[in-house]
Design a protein around this motif. Structure first.
Motif, mmCIF file in Angstrom:
data_model
loop_
_atom_site.group_PDB
_atom_site.id
_atom_site.type_symbol
_atom_site.label_atom_id
_atom_site.label_comp_id
_atom_site.label_asym_id
_atom_site.label_seq_id
_atom_site.Cartn_x
_atom_site.Cartn_y
_atom_site.Cartn_z
ATOM 1 N N GLY A 1 7.804 -4.763 -77.276
ATOM 2 C CA GLY A 1 8.391 -4.530 -78.511
ATOM 3 C C GLY A 1 9.411 -3.551 -78.195
ATOM 4 O O GLY A 1 10.168 -3.848 -78.081
ATOM 5 N N ILE A 2 8.788 -2.333 -78.803
ATOM 6 C CA ILE A 2 9.845 -1.156 -78.892
ATOM 7 C C ILE A 2 10.269 -0.742 -77.599
ATOM 8 O O ILE A 2 11.360 -0.222 -77.985
ATOM 9 C CB ILE A 2 9.281 0.108 -80.007
ATOM 10 C CG1 ILE A 2 7.931 0.830 -78.760
ATOM 11 C CG2 ILE A 2 8.633 -0.362 -80.938
ATOM 12 C CD1 ILE A 2 7.808 2.133 -80.009
ATOM 13 N N CYS A 3 10.310 -1.055 -76.645
ATOM 14 C CA CYS A 3 10.595 -0.992 -75.318
ATOM 15 C C CYS A 3 11.173 -1.597 -74.278
ATOM 16 O O CYS A 3 9.846 -2.707 -74.025
ATOM 17 C CB CYS A 3 10.789 0.393 -74.453
ATOM 18 S SG CYS A 3 8.816 0.873 -74.182
ATOM 19 N N LYS B 1 13.186 5.359 -86.495
ATOM 20 C CA LYS B 1 12.745 3.672 -87.816
ATOM 21 C C LYS B 1 10.451 3.215 -86.632
ATOM 22 O O LYS B 1 10.882 2.681 -87.227
ATOM 23 C CB LYS B 1 13.171 2.474 -87.050
ATOM 24 C CG LYS B 1 13.879 2.397 -85.852
ATOM 25 C CD LYS B 1 14.908 0.844 -85.653
ATOM 26 C CE LYS B 1 14.973 -0.446 -84.319
ATOM 27 N NZ LYS B 1 15.577 -0.710 -84.941
ATOM 28 N N TYR B 2 10.986 3.755 -85.743
ATOM 29 C CA TYR B 2 9.644 2.904 -84.964
ATOM 30 C C TYR B 2 8.672 3.968 -85.300
ATOM 31 O O TYR B 2 7.348 3.408 -85.376
ATOM 32 C CB TYR B 2 9.716 2.831 -83.706
ATOM 33 C CG TYR B 2 10.923 2.062 -82.911
ATOM 34 C CD1 TYR B 2 10.885 0.458 -83.426
ATOM 35 C CD2 TYR B 2 11.574 1.962 -82.740
ATOM 36 C CE1 TYR B 2 11.321 -0.497 -82.479
ATOM 37 C CE2 TYR B 2 12.507 1.450 -81.610
ATOM 38 C CZ TYR B 2 12.539 0.557 -82.218
ATOM 39 O OH TYR B 2 13.658 -0.902 -81.296
ATOM 40 N N SER B 3 8.649 4.849 -85.588
ATOM 41 C CA SER B 3 7.906 6.093 -86.588
ATOM 42 C C SER B 3 7.152 5.715 -87.779
ATOM 43 O O SER B 3 6.356 5.916 -88.440
ATOM 44 C CB SER B 3 8.487 7.563 -86.615
ATOM 45 O OG SER B 3 9.324 7.285 -87.342
ATOM 46 N N LYS C 1 3.282 1.305 -88.817
ATOM 47 C CA LYS C 1 2.579 1.563 -88.514
ATOM 48 C C LYS C 1 1.941 0.353 -86.661
ATOM 49 O O LYS C 1 1.162 1.219 -85.987
ATOM 50 C CB LYS C 1 1.276 1.032 -89.422
ATOM 51 C CG LYS C 1 0.966 1.807 -90.779
ATOM 52 C CD LYS C 1 0.302 0.817 -91.831
ATOM 53 C CE LYS C 1 -0.231 2.350 -92.611
ATOM 54 N NZ LYS C 1 -1.139 1.614 -93.635
ATOM 55 N N LYS C 2 2.927 -0.602 -86.931
ATOM 56 C CA LYS C 2 1.869 -1.484 -85.711
ATOM 57 C C LYS C 2 2.829 -0.993 -84.295
ATOM 58 O O LYS C 2 2.201 -0.583 -83.453
ATOM 59 C CB LYS C 2 3.109 -2.643 -85.450
ATOM 60 C CG LYS C 2 1.956 -3.718 -86.902
ATOM 61 C CD LYS C 2 2.642 -5.101 -86.364
ATOM 62 C CE LYS C 2 1.467 -6.050 -87.903
ATOM 63 N NZ LYS C 2 3.002 -7.119 -87.572
ATOM 64 N N THR C 3 4.257 0.450 -85.020
ATOM 65 C CA THR C 3 4.769 0.731 -83.374
ATOM 66 C C THR C 3 4.378 2.241 -83.579
ATOM 67 O O THR C 3 5.323 3.025 -82.154
ATOM 68 C CB THR C 3 6.147 0.237 -83.684
ATOM 69 O OG1 THR C 3 6.910 0.907 -84.708
ATOM 70 C CG2 THR C 3 6.425 -1.188 -83.262
ATOM 71 N N ASN D 1 2.163 4.107 -82.436
ATOM 72 C CA ASN D 1 1.054 4.707 -81.397
ATOM 73 C C ASN D 1 2.391 4.513 -79.845
ATOM 74 O O ASN D 1 2.818 5.713 -79.557
ATOM 75 C CB ASN D 1 -0.237 3.984 -81.018
ATOM 76 C CG ASN D 1 -1.159 3.982 -81.898
ATOM 77 O OD1 ASN D 1 -0.883 5.403 -82.929
ATOM 78 N ND2 ASN D 1 -1.981 3.691 -82.109
ATOM 79 N N LYS D 2 2.860 3.364 -80.023
ATOM 80 C CA LYS D 2 3.616 3.751 -78.964
ATOM 81 C C LYS D 2 4.779 5.026 -78.798
ATOM 82 O O LYS D 2 5.114 4.618 -78.208
ATOM 83 C CB LYS D 2 4.778 2.845 -78.281
ATOM 84 C CG LYS D 2 3.714 1.160 -78.186
ATOM 85 C CD LYS D 2 3.943 -0.552 -78.229
ATOM 86 C CE LYS D 2 3.445 -1.825 -77.795
ATOM 87 N NZ LYS D 2 3.959 -2.351 -77.364
ATOM 88 N N TYR D 3 5.454 4.362 -80.408
ATOM 89 C CA TYR D 3 6.343 5.770 -80.213
ATOM 90 C C TYR D 3 6.393 7.024 -80.200
ATOM 91 O O TYR D 3 7.076 7.950 -79.251
ATOM 92 C CB TYR D 3 7.090 5.565 -82.256
ATOM 93 C CG TYR D 3 8.030 6.366 -82.624
ATOM 94 C CD1 TYR D 3 9.721 6.358 -82.285
ATOM 95 C CD2 TYR D 3 7.329 7.660 -83.119
ATOM 96 C CE1 TYR D 3 9.711 7.262 -82.726
ATOM 97 C CE2 TYR D 3 8.586 8.951 -83.350
ATOM 98 C CZ TYR D 3 9.540 8.794 -83.494
ATOM 99 O OH TYR D 3 9.818 9.797 -83.634
ATOM 100 N N LEU D 4 5.028 7.634 -80.280
ATOM 101 C CA LEU D 4 4.516 9.233 -80.274
ATOM 102 C C LEU D 4 4.330 8.595 -78.915
ATOM 103 O O LEU D 4 4.890 9.879 -78.073
ATOM 104 C CB LEU D 4 2.872 9.184 -80.691
ATOM 105 C CG LEU D 4 3.150 9.046 -82.398
ATOM 106 C CD1 LEU D 4 1.370 9.680 -82.536
ATOM 107 C CD2 LEU D 4 4.720 10.425 -82.445
#
Length: 153
Positions: free
Chosen positions: A54-56, A95-97, A100-102, A104-107
């Motif tokens: 997703g984000i990565c 932007k991923y922070s 809400k969906k992304t 946790n992955k962002y952190l």
């Protein structure tokens, strides 16, 4: 006669592509390198997407040349910097922070302590027998742990 492949965890989801250009030392920050179309040493990297979270994404980088910071610089130049790269990474992935969906992955990714880059394949011709020798290694434990954690989210 040397073949090198890297696996990198990058922000976003790049397409399979070839990145090329000329690499020279950055004129402002001597610890960095710069990519341009005219000056420096020629560089070429073939990028292929292996898995997306997703984000990565995990990408394979096949190096056709071997220049200083080549993989890091090439991935950053197409706006898909390596996770944990403090020099060539970009802050726009904040932007991923905000999602809400992304979040946790962002952190998880933001707190990774080093570049998520691994040289996993080396192929060389033996100088006497001329046979191709291949050396393949698995991810280091910290990157394995990171990928396992991403699978959970």
């Amino acid at each position: 006669s040397i073949s090198r492949k890297y696996l990198a965890l990058v922000w976003g989801m790049p397409k399979d592509q070839i990145i090329e250009g000329y690499i020279e030392r950055n004129k402002i920050n001597r610890k960095k390198m710069s990519l341009n179309n005219k000056k420096g040493k020629y560089s070429e990297t073939h990028i292929s997407l292996k898995k997306s979270y997703g984000i990565c994404s995990v990408v394979e980088c096949l190096l056709k040349t071997g220049r200083t910071h080549q993989v890091r610089l090439h991935l950053s130049s197409i706006n898909f910097p390596i996770v944990g790269d403090r020099i060539y990474g970009k802050n726009k992935y904040n932007k991923y922070s905000k999602n809400k969906k992304t979040f946790n992955k962002y952190l998880i990714l933001k707190n990774f302590k080093r570049q998520a880059l691994h040289a996993y394949f080396l192929g060389i011709k033996h100088p006497n027998s001329n046979k191709l020798m291949k050396f393949i290694t698995d991810y280091p434990q910290d990157i394995k742990n990171l990928l396992e954690t991403l699978e959970k989210y």
